[in-house]
Design a protein around this motif. Structure first.
Motif, PDB file in Angstrom:
ATOM      1  N   ARG A 103       0.885  -1.299   0.006  1.00 40.51           N
ATOM      2  CA  ARG A 103       0.125  -0.128   0.105  1.00 40.51           C
ATOM      3  C   ARG A 103       0.803   1.272  -0.051  1.00 40.51           C
ATOM      4  N   VAL A 119      -8.361  -5.935  -2.488  1.00 36.67           N
ATOM      5  CA  VAL A 119      -8.087  -4.908  -3.742  1.00 36.67           C
ATOM      6  C   VAL A 119      -8.852  -5.287  -4.816  1.00 36.67           C
ATOM      7  N   PHE A 175      -6.117   1.087  -3.110  1.00 36.36           N
ATOM      8  CA  PHE A 175      -5.140   0.918  -1.915  1.00 36.36           C
ATOM      9  C   PHE A 175      -5.143   2.215  -0.837  1.00 36.36           C
ATOM     10  N   LEU A 190      -7.153   0.634   2.164  1.00 40.51           N
ATOM     11  CA  LEU A 190      -7.030  -0.619   2.318  1.00 40.51           C
ATOM     12  C   LEU A 190      -7.235  -1.022   3.920  1.00 40.51           C
TER      13      LEU A 190
END
Length: 177
Positions: free
Chosen positions: A30, A143, A129, A132
């Motif tokens: 990320r 994702v 991201f 996330l």
């Protein structure tokens, strides 16, 4: 990593990000995605289990399909010696995980969510991201789930792959996370 990078690349070609604490593979990826500068972002596992030259296959698929996310896939290897040489436990867990991801996780149409070789258009990757939640080994599922729900094109391409001994996943510990 920073010292090696300084030897191999010019400062404008490589940036090394040091995280203050271990946030897991998903957290590290990320951070890299959010710092990336190119139009496309290639994710590749450090163990080099996937042939880096296969990036061309992913790029071709992105160009031909318009997909924002292209997943490298080992699904074509399921009934081959590459998978047969794995332990029975690993094969059972692989098939069980895929079943759960498809049935419960809402990620259908992608046969190999866990291959670490993925190409993403930067604009969409940043959206995927940014928020996330899963920062450990199964972040790929989140994702891909988000990409499909947002209507981003997702493609899957067979890649050249080989087993690399020494997996860092601990079945008992990581299942509880």
């Amino acid at each position: 990593a920073a010292a090696l990078g300084a030897e191999l690349f010019r400062p404008d070609e490589l940036r090394v990000a040091a995280l203050p604490e271990n946030r897991g593979k998903g957290g590290a990826v990320r951070e890299g995605v959010l710092r990336a500068r190119g139009a496309w972002i290639l994710l590749a596992d450090a163990d080099a289990a996937t042939d880096i030259n296969d990036h061309a296959r992913l790029e071709t698929a992105a160009a031909n399909t318009g997909a924002a996310v292209v997943c490298g896939s080992r699904a074509h290897l399921v009934d081959t010696d590459a998978v047969a040489r794995r332990s029975l436990l690993r094969n059972v867990l692989m098939r069980g995980f895929h079943l759960v991801v498809t049935a419960v996780g809402g990620v259908s149409g992608v046969r190999d969510t866990q291959c670490g070789f993925k190409l993403m258009r930067r604009a969409e990757a940043r959206t995927l991201f940014a928020d996330l939640h899963i920062e450990r080994w199964a972040f790929d599922v989140e994702v891909l789930y988000r990409a499909l729900r947002l209507g981003y094109g997702v493609a899957e391409v067979p890649v050249t792959w080989h087993e690399v001994p020494g997996s860092k996943i601990d079945i008992a510990r990581d299942s509880l996370r």
